[in-house]
Design a protein around this motif. Structure first.
Motif, PDB file in Angstrom:
ATOM      1  N   VAL A 408      10.947 -15.106   0.800  1.00  0.00           N
ATOM      2  CA  VAL A 408      10.922 -14.768   2.234  1.00  0.00           C
ATOM      3  C   VAL A 408      11.796 -15.774   2.978  1.00  0.00           C
ATOM      4  CG1 VAL A 408       9.502 -14.468   4.277  1.00  0.00           C
ATOM      5  CG2 VAL A 408       8.613 -13.792   2.031  1.00  0.00           C
ATOM      6  N   SER A 409      12.770 -15.284   3.704  1.00  0.00           N
ATOM      7  CA  SER A 409      13.689 -16.179   4.401  1.00  0.00           C
ATOM      8  C   SER A 409      12.999 -16.891   5.552  1.00  0.00           C
ATOM      9  CB  SER A 409      14.893 -15.405   4.937  1.00  0.00           C
ATOM     10  OG  SER A 409      14.494 -14.531   5.977  1.00  0.00           O
ATOM     11  N   GLU A 410      13.494 -18.064   5.884  1.00  0.00           N
ATOM     12  CA  GLU A 410      12.937 -18.834   6.997  1.00  0.00           C
ATOM     13  C   GLU A 410      13.133 -18.103   8.313  1.00  0.00           C
ATOM     14  OE1 GLU A 410      10.796 -21.931   8.614  1.00  0.00           O
ATOM     15  OE2 GLU A 410      11.278 -21.609   6.486  1.00  0.00           O
ATOM     16  N   SER A 411      14.252 -17.424   8.475  1.00  0.00           N
ATOM     17  CA  SER A 411      14.504 -16.693   9.725  1.00  0.00           C
ATOM     18  C   SER A 411      13.514 -15.544   9.885  1.00  0.00           C
ATOM     19  CB  SER A 411      15.935 -16.163   9.758  1.00  0.00           C
ATOM     20  OG  SER A 411      16.158 -15.233   8.705  1.00  0.00           O
ATOM     21  N   ALA A 412      13.124 -14.903   8.761  1.00  0.00           N
ATOM     22  CA  ALA A 412      12.128 -13.830   8.847  1.00  0.00           C
ATOM     23  C   ALA A 412      10.799 -14.375   9.359  1.00  0.00           C
ATOM     24  CB  ALA A 412      11.949 -13.176   7.477  1.00  0.00           C
ATOM     25  N   TRP A 413      10.413 -15.551   8.899  1.00  0.00           N
ATOM     26  CA  TRP A 413       9.160 -16.160   9.345  1.00  0.00           C
ATOM     27  C   TRP A 413       9.235 -16.552  10.818  1.00  0.00           C
ATOM     28  CZ3 TRP A 413       4.257 -16.450   8.779  1.00  0.00           C
ATOM     29  CH2 TRP A 413       3.529 -17.525   9.287  1.00  0.00           C
ATOM     30  N   ARG A 414      10.368 -17.143  11.241  1.00  0.00           N
ATOM     31  CA  ARG A 414      10.502 -17.539  12.644  1.00  0.00           C
ATOM     32  C   ARG A 414      10.432 -16.323  13.570  1.00  0.00           C
ATOM     33  NH1 ARG A 414      14.646 -21.120  10.750  1.00  0.00           N
ATOM     34  NH2 ARG A 414      16.214 -19.604  11.465  1.00  0.00           N
ATOM     35  N   THR A 415      11.119 -15.266  13.182  1.00  0.00           N
ATOM     36  CA  THR A 415      11.084 -14.058  13.996  1.00  0.00           C
ATOM     37  C   THR A 415       9.679 -13.468  14.028  1.00  0.00           C
ATOM     38  OG1 THR A 415      13.390 -13.572  13.477  1.00  0.00           O
ATOM     39  CG2 THR A 415      12.055 -11.755  14.307  1.00  0.00           C
ATOM     40  N   ARG A 470      16.819  -7.505   2.068  1.00  0.00           N
ATOM     41  CA  ARG A 470      18.272  -7.434   2.011  1.00  0.00           C
ATOM     42  C   ARG A 470      18.746  -8.385   0.917  1.00  0.00           C
ATOM     43  NH1 ARG A 470      20.589  -5.606   6.953  1.00  0.00           N
ATOM     44  NH2 ARG A 470      19.527  -3.621   7.340  1.00  0.00           N
ATOM     45  N   GLY A 471      19.363  -7.810  -0.122  1.00  0.00           N
ATOM     46  CA  GLY A 471      19.803  -8.646  -1.224  1.00  0.00           C
ATOM     47  C   GLY A 471      18.617  -9.270  -1.931  1.00  0.00           C
ATOM     48  N   GLU A 472      18.630 -10.583  -2.056  1.00  0.00           N
ATOM     49  CA  GLU A 472      17.589 -11.304  -2.780  1.00  0.00           C
ATOM     50  C   GLU A 472      16.584 -11.951  -1.848  1.00  0.00           C
ATOM     51  OE1 GLU A 472      17.361 -11.188  -6.047  1.00  0.00           O
ATOM     52  OE2 GLU A 472      19.130  -9.887  -6.026  1.00  0.00           O
ATOM     53  N   GLN A 473      16.536 -11.509  -0.593  1.00  0.00           N
ATOM     54  CA  GLN A 473      15.625 -12.118   0.369  1.00  0.00           C
ATOM     55  C   GLN A 473      14.918 -11.060   1.215  1.00  0.00           C
ATOM     56  OE1 GLN A 473      17.816 -14.999   2.776  1.00  0.00           O
ATOM     57  NE2 GLN A 473      16.870 -16.664   1.625  1.00  0.00           N
ATOM     58  N   VAL A 474      13.719 -11.432   1.658  1.00  0.00           N
ATOM     59  CA  VAL A 474      13.010 -10.643   2.668  1.00  0.00           C
ATOM     60  C   VAL A 474      13.464 -11.135   4.037  1.00  0.00           C
ATOM     61  CG1 VAL A 474      10.762 -10.232   3.739  1.00  0.00           C
ATOM     62  CG2 VAL A 474      11.008 -10.123   1.248  1.00  0.00           C
ATOM     63  N   VAL A 475      13.927 -10.208   4.876  1.00  0.00           N
ATOM     64  CA  VAL A 475      14.467 -10.594   6.181  1.00  0.00           C
ATOM     65  C   VAL A 475      13.594 -10.133   7.340  1.00  0.00           C
ATOM     66  CG1 VAL A 475      16.844 -10.674   5.361  1.00  0.00           C
ATOM     67  CG2 VAL A 475      15.914  -8.509   6.236  1.00  0.00           C
ATOM     68  N   GLU A 476      12.502  -9.394   7.036  1.00  0.00           N
ATOM     69  CA  GLU A 476      11.598  -8.975   8.114  1.00  0.00           C
ATOM     70  C   GLU A 476      10.211  -8.763   7.559  1.00  0.00           C
ATOM     71  OE1 GLU A 476      11.070  -5.657  11.689  1.00  0.00           O
ATOM     72  OE2 GLU A 476      12.736  -5.473  10.267  1.00  0.00           O
ATOM     73  N   LEU A 477       9.200  -9.156   8.358  1.00  0.00           N
ATOM     74  CA  LEU A 477       7.793  -8.972   7.999  1.00  0.00           C
ATOM     75  C   LEU A 477       7.148  -8.095   9.063  1.00  0.00           C
ATOM     76  CD1 LEU A 477       6.990 -12.740   7.273  1.00  0.00           C
ATOM     77  CD2 LEU A 477       7.580 -10.997   5.584  1.00  0.00           C
ATOM     78  N   ARG A 478       6.380  -7.089   8.628  1.00  0.00           N
ATOM     79  CA  ARG A 478       5.712  -6.174   9.543  1.00  0.00           C
ATOM     80  C   ARG A 478       4.316  -5.854   9.032  1.00  0.00           C
ATOM     81  NH1 ARG A 478       8.039  -2.229  13.008  1.00  0.00           N
ATOM     82  NH2 ARG A 478      10.072  -2.895  13.792  1.00  0.00           N
ATOM     83  N   HIS A 479       3.403  -5.579   9.973  1.00  0.00           N
ATOM     84  CA  HIS A 479       2.069  -5.139   9.584  1.00  0.00           C
ATOM     85  C   HIS A 479       1.974  -3.626   9.510  1.00  0.00           C
ATOM     86  CE1 HIS A 479      -0.075  -8.999   9.577  1.00  0.00           C
ATOM     87  NE2 HIS A 479       0.744  -9.354  10.563  1.00  0.00           N
ATOM     88  N   ALA A 480       2.975  -2.919  10.049  1.00  0.00           N
ATOM     89  CA  ALA A 480       3.007  -1.464   9.999  1.00  0.00           C
ATOM     90  C   ALA A 480       4.445  -1.029  10.217  1.00  0.00           C
ATOM     91  CB  ALA A 480       2.087  -0.846  11.054  1.00  0.00           C
ATOM     92  N   VAL A 481       4.727   0.217   9.857  1.00  0.00           N
ATOM     93  CA  VAL A 481       6.072   0.734  10.119  1.00  0.00           C
ATOM     94  C   VAL A 481       6.310   0.758  11.626  1.00  0.00           C
ATOM     95  CG1 VAL A 481       7.562   2.755   9.928  1.00  0.00           C
ATOM     96  CG2 VAL A 481       6.146   2.049   7.993  1.00  0.00           C
TER      97      VAL A 481
END
Length: 832
Positions: A408-415, A470-481
């Motif tokens: 999980v990318s750091e930017s995904a967590w910050r967002t 995206r590629g080898e990283q998770v770039v977004e985290l969501r609890h629902a679509v």
């Protein structure tokens, strides 16, 4: 002097004439002709049937007149057809002698003035030849008449305008009186005082010595509560009440910043609000999942504060109807449950795989590698009815978690942290005294489905969520679509740059330190972050004022109450928080215009409206209880227990100041007693009292109070160190010096500040956060619960585009100086 002779009486030698004055004319004057000149003048005068032009010369008290050959016709003027029409009589016959433009007869081209020619402008003497073409018979000349006429018209217009204004004001007062008690309107608990267009920063006084014309000393302040005050932690019923000096200092400083033009001391410049995704059809929901490359995943590694470091993604996602899963697990169905089905899932027109409704679904244990993991999500954003009127169905996403582990990318967590901060359950948890339950029931169309995990902003190993890879990283985290998205345009770019926190433009040289008035008085700390590899540096300035604790002289009986939930600020509600140039709704396919980053922000970011203030609304009984008390439907985990000090409680406090000039000391006095400098606010002919706030619960009407400086003791350098005479502070002079030191842009905000500090400006019985129902006459639990739901109001004033309903324009708060602060109560059924 050139004149027009009107009449001549030989017996008395009396001559009546009008001065020509280059056509301006004048009033009728008389003179006596010299006795030796009577016979000759009479011969020249002839029959005297018409006025004659001539020249008058003085000879002592007598005069001599030389008549010219030019004849004069007496005319009555009128204004017709954009011309001055002159009607006269010659040879016993009347007729129009001439028509001339207003400037030709010395008049302004002003229809309102010219309409009065026939009634009050006297006569016009028309010459047979030469220039000017004539002159006026009127006192003071035609120029003076026109001036008098214009003044009279102006007076009449002002009187009519005044009468209209008084009528408008009377009607407005009547309308305000009706709205004061209107059960279909409410008053929002807060409003905004606009930011000043400029403030003044200057060097501080420093602390090395007591400067000339500077004073040190103490203030004794008497605080008196006019509303219940939330007692600070540690207060004990029946003991003396103590309010920490730091708490009082914070309240006084906050007011001083607005009053004196201080900086925005506490400001998260990076803040951006988040918003719920709009409800979508199943087709749109499927397209969103496809476009964003979303898939299910399970958390495999986390930090101690709940940050996911890696997840295992699903190799396949299948959507299963809620009743199929409910039939297997019953009431035990929840996120993380594992199921097995052998029937193949089929692709649908929605672009996703769905399990056939007749397919068999079984429970699976943790060792079953063919099992599918269930994710139940909050269905509140999903419509329960399709466009064709048929009932929608609840589908749960089931993922086969056999895919790769992905970082999980750091930017995904910050967002995610920014987005989740605005989630309803996170906001509720922040204001609760106890940890809310982990599991939340899921219902769709009133029927139970199972339980989902509460959104907390933290993850644990095994938690199931949606991710975008995206590629080898998770770039977004969501609890629902359909969940939440981040706005755009951070807070730091929506406030005036000149109001950012001090120190301002400091380069390390003490002579370059410039502070706003509030930081010069209360102190400043450098909150600027440094680059990781940059040199350590700190720029702070100690204040010149110290607040002792405010202590009651006698024990205070405190009341324990279950305080109603206050929720959290909603800066994302752009209809209230942003300064709006227009309130039009969004166009098709665009985000609602209330959102930060919506289309109106594309050219330039809409600024924040100003500093937030709460109305002084001493708690009054509502339809079930006082506004600050818990209602029956409030969840226990959202309610907090507090002790309240009653109105009338008195506190005494000592404030010490050091090395202050007269203007700065006047600013401290004004922050404690703002009525000394602010303009009075009136209602029904009465000046409203000014109040301050102490303690928590301001949104619920708690903490209103007054402050009175009962004693001032001051020393200058001579009296403090040299045995000189004591100093007596001239308070009016200090307040006047403070007022003079405030730039005009700062003082321009004082009327708005006076309004929000005035008790009685709004009806306390109509103050509430946007309700979902009119103020009820018949009180029921259901209506009370519906009343406390602001969702309808904020969605109906969000600037949202709707294809099948009326668009929803923004509805901003009234200007704080407006007489009527109420807003309409909006409900969804009104839009149908």
């Amino acid at each position: 002097m050139r004149i027009v002779v009107l009449a001549w009486t030989p017996a008395s030698r009396c001559l009546q004439y009008v001065p020509v004055n280059d056509g301006d004319g004048g009033g009728v004057e008389t003179s006596t002709v010299a006795d030796w000149y009577v016979e000759e003048f009479s011969r020249h005068w002839g029959d005297g049937t018409r006025p004659r032009l001539g020249y008058l010369e003085r000879d002592g008290e007598d005069c001599l007149v030389e008549l010219g050959a030019c004849r004069v016709t007496r005319c009555r003027p009128s204004w017709k057809g954009n011309q001055v029409r002159l009607v006269g009589e010659v040879g016993g016959r009347q007729g129009v002698m001439a028509q001339m433009s207003p400037p030709e007869v010395g008049l302004p081209d002003d229809t309102a003035v010219l309409d009065g020619l026939g009634s009050s402008a006297g006569e016009y003497l028309l010459f047979d030849s030469g220039q000017p073409k004539g002159c006026w018979v009127i006192e003071g000349g035609i120029t003076a008449w026109a001036s008098r006429r214009q003044a009279a018209l102006q007076t009449r217009q002002e009187e009519r305008a005044g009468a209209r204004e008084r009528g408008n004001q009377r009607r407005e007062r009547e309308q305000q009186q009706l709205r004061w008690h209107d059960p279909e309107r409410f008053v929002n608990p807060y409003t905004f005082v606009p930011f000043p267009e400029d403030i003044v920063r200057s060097p501080p006084s420093w602390h090395t010595k007591l400067a000339d014309d500077h004073l040190s000393g103490t203030l004794t302040v008497r605080w008196e509560l006019t509303a219940p005050m939330q007692a600070p932690p540690g207060a004990v019923d029946g003991h003396r009440l103590r309010v920490p000096g730091a708490s009082v200092k914070g309240a006084v400083r906050s007011l001083h910043e607005t009053l004196a033009g201080g900086c925005l001391r506490v400001l998260d410049e990076t803040f951006v609000p988040s918003y719920r995704d709009p409800a979508r059809s199943p087709q749109q929901e499927a397209a969103l999942a496809s476009d964003h490359e979303l898939t299910l995943a399970s958390v495999t590694e986390v930090t101690h504060d709940g940050q996911p470091l890696s997840v295992q993604v699903a190799s396949q996602v299948v959507w299963v109807r809620g009743p199929q899963l409910r039939d297997v697990y019953g009431k035990d169905l929840r996120t993380g449950s594992r199921v097995r089905f052998d029937a193949p899932a089929t692709p649908t027109s929605l672009g996703r795989f769905e399990l056939h409704p007749d397919a068999s679904v079984d429970r699976a244990d943790g060792s079953d590698e063919e099992a599918w993991t269930v994710l139940l999500s909050d269905p509140s954003a999903r419509p329960t009815t399709r466009n064709d009127g048929s009932k929608s169905q609840y589908f749960a996403a089931c993922g086969r978690l056999t895919g790769d582990r992905v970082e999980v990318s750091e930017s995904a967590w910050r967002t995610y942290r920014k987005v989740v901060a605005g989630a309803r359950e996170v906001v509720q948890a922040r204001s609760a005294d106890v940890e809310p339950p982990r599991w939340v029931p899921v219902k769709f169309d009133g029927k139970p489905i199972g339980e989902r995990q509460r959104v907390t902003g933290r993850f644990a190993v095994g938690d199931v969520l949606w991710v975008r890879q995206r590629g080898e990283q998770v770039v977004e985290l969501r609890h629902a679509v359909i969940w939440r998205h981040l706005g755009a345009g951070p807070l730091g770019k929506r406030v005036p740059s000149h109001l950012r926190a001090c120190p301002h433009d400091f380069d390390g040289d003490d002579t370059s330190l410039l502070l706003c008035p509030s930081c010069r008085l209360f102190g400043a700390a450098d909150t600027t972050t440094r680059p990781d590899d940059g040199p350590a540096r700190q720029c702070a300035y100690a204040g010149h004022v110290r607040f002792g604790d405010a202590l009651s002289p006698a024990p205070v009986q405190l009341q324990q109450v279950s305080r109603a939930p206050m929720g959290a600020p909603r800066p994302g509600a752009g209809q209230f928080y942003l300064a709006l140039q227009n309130t039009r709704p969004a166009r098709s396919g665009r985000y609602p215009t209330r959102e930060w980053g919506a289309e109106p922000d594309q050219n330039s970011l809409r600024p924040v409206r100003g500093r937030k203030f709460y109305w002084h609304t001493e708690p009054s009984p509502s339809f079930t209880s006082k506004r600050h008390e818990r209602r029956p439907h409030h969840r226990a985990q959202m309610v907090s227990e507090h002790l309240l000090a009653p109105p009338g409680t008195v506190l005494h406090q000592r404030i010490t100041f050091d090395n202050l000039d007269q203007a700065t000391l006047g600013g401290l006095l004004a922050a404690l007693q703002p009525e000394a400098v602010l303009p009075a606010v009136h209602r029904d002919g009465q000046a409203l009292p000014i109040r301050l706030h102490l303690g928590g619960g301001r949104p619920l009407g708690l903490g209103s109070c007054t402050a009175t400086v009962t004693e001032v003791r001051a020393w200058d350098a001579d009296s403090r160190y040299g045995g000189g005479p004591a100093v007596t502070l001239d308070r009016p002079q200090a307040l006047a010096a403070f007022t003079a030191s405030c730039p005009e842009p700062v003082r321009d905000g004082w009327p708005a500040l006076a309004s929000v500090l005035s008790a009685g400006k709004v009806n306390p019985a109509r103050v509430t956060y946007p309700p979902g129902e009119n103020w009820p006459e018949d009180v029921t639990a259901a209506r009370t619960q519906q009343f406390d739901k602001p969702f309808d109001f904020f969605t109906m004033t969000s600037g949202m585009y709707l294809a099948e309903e009326e668009p929803r324009p923004l509805l901003p708060l009234p200007d704080p100086t407006a007489g009527d602060q109420s807003l309409p109560i909006l409900r969804k059924k009104k839009s149908r």
